[in-house]
Design a protein around this motif. Structure first.
Motif, mmCIF file in Angstrom:
data_model
loop_
_atom_site.group_PDB
_atom_site.id
_atom_site.type_symbol
_atom_site.label_atom_id
_atom_site.label_comp_id
_atom_site.label_asym_id
_atom_site.label_seq_id
_atom_site.Cartn_x
_atom_site.Cartn_y
_atom_site.Cartn_z
ATOM 1 N N SER A 31 -44.229 16.002 -93.205
ATOM 2 C CA SER A 31 -45.601 16.461 -93.433
ATOM 3 C C SER A 31 -45.762 17.880 -92.900
ATOM 4 C CB SER A 31 -46.598 15.514 -92.766
ATOM 5 O OG SER A 31 -46.275 15.375 -91.417
ATOM 6 N N CYS A 32 -46.730 18.569 -93.470
ATOM 7 C CA CYS A 32 -46.967 19.982 -93.142
ATOM 8 C C CYS A 32 -47.516 20.115 -91.713
ATOM 9 C CB CYS A 32 -47.949 20.554 -94.152
ATOM 10 S SG CYS A 32 -48.448 22.234 -93.810
ATOM 11 N N ILE A 33 -47.027 21.085 -90.966
ATOM 12 C CA ILE A 33 -47.474 21.255 -89.582
ATOM 13 C C ILE A 33 -48.926 21.718 -89.496
ATOM 14 C CG2 ILE A 33 -45.265 21.659 -88.429
ATOM 15 C CD1 ILE A 33 -45.836 24.689 -88.787
ATOM 16 N N ASP A 34 -49.476 22.242 -90.607
ATOM 17 C CA ASP A 34 -50.856 22.717 -90.537
ATOM 18 C C ASP A 34 -51.842 21.717 -91.151
ATOM 19 O OD1 ASP A 34 -52.763 24.522 -89.708
ATOM 20 O OD2 ASP A 34 -52.820 25.548 -91.634
ATOM 21 N N CYS A 35 -51.584 21.295 -92.391
ATOM 22 C CA CYS A 35 -52.570 20.438 -93.072
ATOM 23 C C CYS A 35 -52.161 18.969 -93.113
ATOM 24 C CB CYS A 35 -52.815 20.953 -94.484
ATOM 25 S SG CYS A 35 -51.406 20.693 -95.577
ATOM 26 N N SER A 36 -50.949 18.658 -92.646
ATOM 27 C CA SER A 36 -50.428 17.282 -92.601
ATOM 28 C C SER A 36 -50.161 16.665 -93.977
ATOM 29 C CB SER A 36 -51.369 16.343 -91.814
ATOM 30 O OG SER A 36 -51.559 16.852 -90.529
ATOM 31 N N ILE A 47 -43.613 23.188 -93.908
ATOM 32 C CA ILE A 47 -44.807 23.926 -94.334
ATOM 33 C C ILE A 47 -44.971 23.617 -95.822
ATOM 34 C CG2 ILE A 47 -45.872 26.197 -94.634
ATOM 35 C CD1 ILE A 47 -44.078 27.220 -92.332
ATOM 36 N N CYS A 48 -46.138 23.054 -96.204
ATOM 37 C CA CYS A 48 -46.306 22.659 -97.600
ATOM 38 C C CYS A 48 -46.456 23.905 -98.484
ATOM 39 C CB CYS A 48 -47.506 21.725 -97.744
ATOM 40 S SG CYS A 48 -49.090 22.571 -97.657
ATOM 41 N N LYS A 49 -46.386 23.669 -99.781
ATOM 42 C CA LYS A 49 -46.416 24.769 -100.747
ATOM 43 C C LYS A 49 -47.718 25.581 -100.617
ATOM 44 C CE LYS A 49 -45.180 25.253 -105.580
ATOM 45 N NZ LYS A 49 -45.013 24.533 -106.850
ATOM 46 N N SER A 50 -48.854 24.890 -100.440
ATOM 47 C CA SER A 50 -50.143 25.609 -100.343
ATOM 48 C C SER A 50 -50.210 26.437 -99.067
ATOM 49 C CB SER A 50 -51.325 24.639 -100.319
ATOM 50 O OG SER A 50 -51.201 23.708 -101.312
ATOM 51 N N CYS A 51 -49.791 25.852 -97.950
ATOM 52 C CA CYS A 51 -49.854 26.591 -96.680
ATOM 53 C C CYS A 51 -48.837 27.731 -96.662
ATOM 54 C CB CYS A 51 -49.632 25.651 -95.496
ATOM 55 S SG CYS A 51 -51.014 24.533 -95.219
ATOM 56 N N ALA A 52 -47.718 27.541 -97.370
ATOM 57 C CA ALA A 52 -46.701 28.599 -97.428
ATOM 58 C C ALA A 52 -47.301 29.873 -98.026
ATOM 59 C CB ALA A 52 -45.506 28.137 -98.247
HETATM 60 ZN ZN LIG Z 1 -50.001 22.479 -95.531
#
Ligand SMILES: [Zn+2]
Ligand SMILES: [Zn+2]
Length: 255
Positions: A31-36, A47-52
């Motif tokens: 899971s993404c470290i920012d948005c999970s 890091i997910c695609k959107s947060c990247a």
């Molecule tokens: Zn994310």
């Protein structure tokens, strides 16, 4: 050195790694470290695609003192609002990314949450900034030290880890030397004003008694975050006093 990896297998067989990682992802989705949100089709592992897309890397041109990327070319280095008050004891400053949103999470997790599983994502960031190879070539990296008590509690010094990842990823002639020690325990800087930070860090560093200097080589101080620059600048002052001619600064994040 090999870094502990939280959720990935490593072996000498890349095909097997891919298979093991795929199996592992089914049972333990990353899971993404920012948005999970789950991380899929992203250039990063955590890091997910959107947060990247929100991670701002410090591609040149940059402020020569703090490394802030000038997103608008018109801003002149001497007018950089992030380091106006700093009288640097070093010649050039660089950074990898802005410590905002996911960038902040990346640094925070590396620093406080035993986030060594993020090393591969850190390597990906370094590879996207090719100018770092030229900057670090033939240089001596000097990590900003932690107080021994803090380092024992954390288990590692994040600046030293960052230096090791740079050395491993850039694949050029780089040395790491722990030339500095922290002489007293300092209060966390996060809630302090610029003036308080300067005072807090004053006389907090000294030269390590075991170090040998190569005064002609470029020395690059390695720190996790550039906030006011007071910590790195206090370290640079010590190196300058020791007679080192060329001192630069490289931080993982800016903000
Ligand atoms: Zn994310
Ligand atoms: Zn600046």
């Amino acid at each position: 050195m090999d870094y502990p990896s939280k959720k990935s297998f490593t072996s000498k067989h890349p095909q097997r790694n891919l298979l093991l990682n795929s199996i592992q992802d089914i049972f333990f989705p990353r899971s993404c470290i920012d948005c999970s949100e789950p991380v899929e089709d992203s250039p990063y592992q955590y890091i997910c695609k959107s947060c990247a897309q929100l991670l701002i890397l410090a591609h040149p041109p940059n402020c020569i003192t703090c490394g802030y990327p000038f997103l608008v070319d018109k801003i002149m280095a001497k007018n950089c609002p992030h380091c106006l008050d700093l009288k640097p004891n070093y010649s050039r400053g660089y950074t990898l990314c802005l410590a905002k949103k996911v960038g902040r999470q990346l640094i925070h997790n590396l620093k406080y949450n035993n986030g060594l599983y993020l090393i591969n994502d850190l390597k990906s960031i370094i590879r996207q900034l090719p100018h770092l190879r030229r900057i670090c070539q033939d240089a001596i990296l000097v990590p900003v030290p932690l107080h021994p008590t803090k380092q024992r509690a954390r288990g590692f010094n994040q600046s030293e880890t960052f230096a090791q990842v740079l050395q491993k990823t850039l694949n050029t002639n780089i040395q790491i030397q722990n030339l500095l020690i922290r002489t007293r325990f300092t209060q966390s800087q996060t809630t302090l004003s610029k003036e308080q930070r300067r005072e807090n860090i004053h006389d907090a560093f000294a030269l390590s008694s075991e170090c040998k200097f190569d005064l002609d080589k470029k020395h690059i101080l390695i720190d996790d975050v550039f906030t006011t620059g007071s910590t790195a600048n206090a370290c640079a002052k010590i190196l300058k006093k020791a007679g080192i001619q060329k001192i630069e600064l490289l931080t993982l994040g800016h903000g």
